[in-house]
Design a protein around this motif. Structure first.
Motif, PDB file in Angstrom:
ATOM      1  N   ILE A 293       0.602  -1.450  -0.086  1.00 10.02           N
ATOM      2  CA  ILE A 293       0.260   0.063   0.072  1.00 10.02           C
ATOM      3  C   ILE A 293       0.886   1.195   0.445  1.00 10.02           C
ATOM      4  CG2 ILE A 293      -2.081   1.412   1.401  1.00 10.02           C
ATOM      5  CD1 ILE A 293      -3.239  -1.653   2.338  1.00 10.02           C
ATOM      6  N   ILE A 294       2.077   1.015   0.934  1.00  9.27           N
ATOM      7  CA  ILE A 294       2.981   1.906   0.869  1.00  9.27           C
ATOM      8  C   ILE A 294       2.742   2.692  -0.926  1.00  9.27           C
ATOM      9  CG2 ILE A 294       4.877   3.227   1.780  1.00  9.27           C
ATOM     10  CD1 ILE A 294       4.517   1.847   4.151  1.00  9.27           C
ATOM     11  N   GLU A 295       4.134   1.551  -0.895  1.00 12.91           N
ATOM     12  CA  GLU A 295       4.007   1.214  -2.599  1.00 12.91           C
ATOM     13  C   GLU A 295       3.454   2.211  -3.361  1.00 12.91           C
ATOM     14  OE1 GLU A 295       6.116  -2.075  -3.809  1.00 12.91           O
ATOM     15  OE2 GLU A 295       7.105  -2.403  -1.841  1.00 12.91           O
ATOM     16  N   THR A 296       2.240   1.876  -3.614  1.00 12.23           N
ATOM     17  CA  THR A 296       0.990   2.098  -4.515  1.00 12.23           C
ATOM     18  C   THR A 296       0.912   3.686  -3.835  1.00 12.23           C
ATOM     19  OG1 THR A 296       0.293  -0.414  -4.498  1.00 12.23           O
ATOM     20  CG2 THR A 296      -1.606   1.250  -5.193  1.00 12.23           C
ATOM     21  N   GLY A 297       1.013   3.739  -2.877  1.00 14.70           N
ATOM     22  CA  GLY A 297       0.642   4.944  -2.433  1.00 14.70           C
ATOM     23  C   GLY A 297       1.179   6.759  -2.773  1.00 14.70           C
ATOM     24  N   ILE A 298       2.566   6.134  -3.350  1.00 16.42           N
ATOM     25  CA  ILE A 298       3.912   7.156  -3.523  1.00 16.42           C
ATOM     26  C   ILE A 298       3.583   6.878  -5.273  1.00 16.42           C
ATOM     27  CG2 ILE A 298       6.641   7.283  -4.376  1.00 16.42           C
ATOM     28  CD1 ILE A 298       6.718   6.358  -0.881  1.00 16.42           C
ATOM     29  N   THR A 299       3.119   5.587  -5.808  1.00 15.04           N
ATOM     30  CA  THR A 299       2.564   5.396  -7.453  1.00 15.04           C
ATOM     31  C   THR A 299       2.038   6.488  -7.441  1.00 15.04           C
ATOM     32  OG1 THR A 299       3.988   3.329  -7.457  1.00 15.04           O
ATOM     33  CG2 THR A 299       2.652   4.307  -8.877  1.00 15.04           C
ATOM     34  N   ILE A 300       0.772   6.294  -6.648  1.00 14.51           N
ATOM     35  CA  ILE A 300      -0.236   6.978  -6.898  1.00 14.51           C
ATOM     36  C   ILE A 300      -0.556   8.593  -7.465  1.00 14.51           C
ATOM     37  CG2 ILE A 300      -2.552   8.070  -6.416  1.00 14.51           C
ATOM     38  CD1 ILE A 300      -3.161   5.038  -5.790  1.00 14.51           C
ATOM     39  N   LEU A 301       0.783   9.249  -6.563  1.00 14.90           N
ATOM     40  CA  LEU A 301       1.007  10.280  -5.803  1.00 14.90           C
ATOM     41  C   LEU A 301       2.234  11.160  -7.526  1.00 14.90           C
ATOM     42  CD1 LEU A 301       2.384  10.791  -2.148  1.00 14.90           C
ATOM     43  CD2 LEU A 301      -0.274  11.573  -3.730  1.00 14.90           C
ATOM     44  N   LEU A 302       3.120   9.887  -7.251  1.00 18.56           N
ATOM     45  CA  LEU A 302       3.540  10.868  -8.807  1.00 18.56           C
ATOM     46  C   LEU A 302       3.317  10.435  -9.940  1.00 18.56           C
ATOM     47  CD1 LEU A 302       7.158   8.482  -7.894  1.00 18.56           C
ATOM     48  CD2 LEU A 302       6.376  11.224  -7.330  1.00 18.56           C
ATOM     49  N   ALA A 303       2.257   9.465 -10.055  1.00 19.64           N
ATOM     50  CA  ALA A 303       0.857   9.541 -11.429  1.00 19.64           C
ATOM     51  C   ALA A 303       0.131  10.838 -11.325  1.00 19.64           C
ATOM     52  CB  ALA A 303       0.869   8.237 -11.259  1.00 19.64           C
ATOM     53  N   THR A 304      -0.268  11.099 -10.508  1.00 18.93           N
ATOM     54  CA  THR A 304      -1.210  12.086 -10.208  1.00 18.93           C
ATOM     55  C   THR A 304      -0.562  13.785 -10.504  1.00 18.93           C
ATOM     56  OG1 THR A 304      -2.385  11.171  -8.384  1.00 18.93           O
ATOM     57  CG2 THR A 304      -2.772  13.229  -9.175  1.00 18.93           C
ATOM     58  N   ALA A 305       0.725  13.690 -10.157  1.00 23.26           N
ATOM     59  CA  ALA A 305       1.681  14.757  -9.849  1.00 23.26           C
ATOM     60  C   ALA A 305       1.745  14.789 -11.281  1.00 23.26           C
ATOM     61  CB  ALA A 305       2.799  15.028  -8.620  1.00 23.26           C
ATOM     62  N   ILE A 306       2.011  14.097 -12.799  1.00 25.63           N
ATOM     63  CA  ILE A 306       2.184  13.790 -13.746  1.00 25.63           C
ATOM     64  C   ILE A 306       0.391  14.379 -14.098  1.00 25.63           C
ATOM     65  CG2 ILE A 306       3.234  12.832 -16.298  1.00 25.63           C
ATOM     66  CD1 ILE A 306       5.004  11.145 -14.342  1.00 25.63           C
ATOM     67  N   SER A 307      -0.239  13.834 -14.456  1.00 29.32           N
ATOM     68  CA  SER A 307      -1.518  13.332 -15.257  1.00 29.32           C
ATOM     69  C   SER A 307      -2.463  14.995 -14.644  1.00 29.32           C
ATOM     70  CB  SER A 307      -2.537  12.300 -14.675  1.00 29.32           C
ATOM     71  OG  SER A 307      -2.843  12.078 -13.547  1.00 29.32           O
ATOM     72  N   LEU A 308      -1.892  15.376 -13.928  1.00 32.36           N
ATOM     73  CA  LEU A 308      -3.230  16.504 -13.496  1.00 32.36           C
ATOM     74  C   LEU A 308      -2.870  17.929 -13.460  1.00 32.36           C
ATOM     75  CD1 LEU A 308      -5.593  16.580 -11.239  1.00 32.36           C
ATOM     76  CD2 LEU A 308      -3.956  17.819  -9.371  1.00 32.36           C
ATOM     77  N   PRO A 309      -1.590  17.868 -13.836  1.00 34.64           N
ATOM     78  CA  PRO A 309      -1.401  19.953 -15.126  1.00 34.64           C
ATOM     79  C   PRO A 309      -1.136  19.070 -16.218  1.00 34.64           C
ATOM     80  CG  PRO A 309       0.544  18.134 -13.440  1.00 34.64           C
ATOM     81  CD  PRO A 309      -0.303  17.354 -13.149  1.00 34.64           C
ATOM     82  N   ILE A 310      -1.290  17.774 -17.299  1.00 32.88           N
ATOM     83  CA  ILE A 310      -1.778  18.083 -18.469  1.00 32.88           C
ATOM     84  C   ILE A 310      -3.404  18.136 -18.334  1.00 32.88           C
ATOM     85  CG2 ILE A 310      -1.749  16.210 -20.156  1.00 32.88           C
ATOM     86  CD1 ILE A 310       0.634  14.277 -19.187  1.00 32.88           C
ATOM     87  N   ASP A 311      -3.738  17.420 -17.483  1.00 23.65           N
ATOM     88  CA  ASP A 311      -5.539  17.640 -17.905  1.00 23.65           C
ATOM     89  C   ASP A 311      -5.632  19.001 -17.657  1.00 23.65           C
ATOM     90  OD1 ASP A 311      -6.252  15.097 -17.827  1.00 23.65           O
ATOM     91  OD2 ASP A 311      -6.458  15.119 -15.673  1.00 23.65           O
ATOM     92  N   MET A 312      -5.307  20.147 -16.499  1.00 23.87           N
ATOM     93  CA  MET A 312      -5.205  21.302 -16.281  1.00 23.87           C
ATOM     94  C   MET A 312      -4.909  22.525 -17.364  1.00 23.87           C
ATOM     95  SD  MET A 312      -4.218  21.571 -12.040  1.00 23.87           S
ATOM     96  CE  MET A 312      -5.070  23.196 -12.166  1.00 23.87           C
ATOM     97  N   THR A 313      -3.606  22.029 -17.774  1.00 22.91           N
ATOM     98  CA  THR A 313      -3.270  22.278 -19.138  1.00 22.91           C
ATOM     99  C   THR A 313      -4.464  22.707 -20.407  1.00 22.91           C
ATOM    100  OG1 THR A 313      -0.821  22.246 -18.770  1.00 22.91           O
ATOM    101  CG2 THR A 313      -1.254  23.345 -20.843  1.00 22.91           C
ATOM    102  N   ALA A 314      -5.130  21.313 -20.690  1.00 18.23           N
ATOM    103  CA  ALA A 314      -5.913  21.285 -22.090  1.00 18.23           C
ATOM    104  C   ALA A 314      -7.212  21.413 -21.458  1.00 18.23           C
ATOM    105  CB  ALA A 314      -6.062  19.508 -21.801  1.00 18.23           C
ATOM    106  N   ALA A 315      -7.210  22.180 -19.979  1.00 20.34           N
ATOM    107  CA  ALA A 315      -8.751  22.838 -19.906  1.00 20.34           C
ATOM    108  C   ALA A 315      -8.457  24.188 -19.969  1.00 20.34           C
ATOM    109  CB  ALA A 315      -8.786  22.558 -18.633  1.00 20.34           C
TER     110      ALA A 315
END
Length: 365
Positions: A293-315
């Motif tokens: 779960i700890i490893e997964t949480g870190i994976t999710i945080l890093l993935a979100t740090a990449i995907s969220l700015p992309i979505d916001m830029t597209a918007a």
């Protein structure tokens, strides 16, 4: 207490070692999650942008202008007061009067309409507030070589000042106004039609236009009042909310979740020998699950740090400020469902790995 702290520290330390050694497969997991969430988020934002572009084309064509026709049956003051209603941006009355003969075109007459100030605003007339006179259509102004502040010579020798110029594109709108002159008059008395620019279009706003009729307006025969759009080529209405609710990309959060479930399952399945070996060495399953779960949480945080700015830029690139927040939040739902599904997949798959299957996993490696 110290023993508990040490156990927690050990789990965190083991998770960190798995990440730094590459055993956790952090990079491919982050990339797969980020691409899934960002890609589907951008697709949903693009779908929202397409609907907004349809709405913009609908409004630019004049389809959002409702016209209540009633010969000598429109109360000008009531028509102008429609702007007090929510969703009515501009409203004004218009009536036909005797045409004018221009000095430059003595063999033909030019239609002349009397309009209230609200209709001049509805037509987005470019006016000179310090000038009194006629309002010319763009075609008339171009034909006579005049503009706002200029003059128009009449066949009887008089000269009329050009108070303003309006555009009336030939895009399917009701004909008769693309080549015409208009004279602004006070909003009193009766007129032939009431125009109202409405957005969003609702049945309540449409029904409200009937209040502009005078008590003496004819209700039968060929002169009976009619209510329609200035331009019907774009359809008889535009329900943007329904179009958005029914957009094809509304299923993307569920699709993202399914993809994330597959990613999480395959990732842990590829580590089943490692996890079974740890269980065989005496590592408690709850501690092992916590590590994952700890490893997964870190994976999710890093993935979100990449995907969220992309979505916001597209918007920012595709959506105007009015609708940007709502559409972006809907697009981010894919990120939420993707991350949640990934966490569930890695945790549940880890819990289903059994120590007794160690030698089976060893043979299958």
């Amino acid at each position: 207490m110290n023993h508990t702290t040490m156990k927690a520290t050990s789990v965190i330390s083991e998770a960190w070692r798995s990440i730094t050694s590459g055993a956790a497969r952090l990079a491919p997991a982050v990339l797969a999650l980020a691409l899934t969430a960002a890609g589907m988020g951008v697709m949903d934002i693009a779908a929202g942008s397409a609907i907004l572009n349809q709405a913009s084309a609908y409004r630019q064509s004049g389809a959002d202008i409702l016209v209540l026709n009633a010969s000598d049956g429109i109360d000008a003051a009531s028509c102008e007061r429609l702007t007090s209603l929510t969703g009515v941006q501009a409203a004004g009355a218009i009536r036909t009067t005797d045409p004018l003969t221009l000095a430059a075109l003595p063999d033909t007459t030019t239609p002349l309409y009397q309009i209230t100030p609200g209709l001049a605003r509805l037509l987005d007339t470019k006016q000179d507030t310090n000038t009194t006179g006629l309002i010319a259509s763009q075609q008339v102004a171009e034909t006579l070589g005049t503009s706002t502040g200029g003059t128009i010579g009449l066949a009887d020798g008089r000269t009329a000042h050009v108070k303003g110029v309006y555009q009336y594109p030939d895009d399917g709108r009701t004909p008769g106004y693309a080549y015409a002159l208009m004279e602004e008059t006070p909003a009193t008395g009766t007129f032939d039609a009431c125009w109202a620019k409405t957005w969003p279009q609702t049945s309540q706003t449409r029904n409200a236009l009937w209040s502009a009729l005078t008590p003496n307006a004819k209700t039968t025969g060929g002169d009976a009042p009619t209510l329609g759009q200035l331009n019907t080529t774009k359809g008889d209405g535009f329900d943007g909310q329904t179009l958005y609710r029914q957009r094809s990309t509304r299923i993307l959060p569920a699709c993202g979740a399914l993809i994330a479930l597959a990613i999480g399952y395959l990732l842990i399945r590829g580590r089943r020998l490692e996890i079974a070996s740890a269980l065989h060495c005496g590592v408690p399953k709850p501690a092992l699950a916590t590590q994952i779960i700890i490893e997964t949480g870190i994976t999710i945080l890093l993935a979100t740090a990449i995907s969220l700015p992309i979505d916001m830029t597209a918007a920012r690139l595709l959506i105007d400020t009015t609708d940007r927040t709502a559409i972006t939040l809907n697009a981010i739902q894919t990120t939420i469902t993707t991350n949640t599904a990934y966490l569930l997949a890695t945790t549940i798959t880890t819990l289903h790995i059994k120590e007794r299957h160690l030698f089976t996993y060893f043979k299958e490696r």
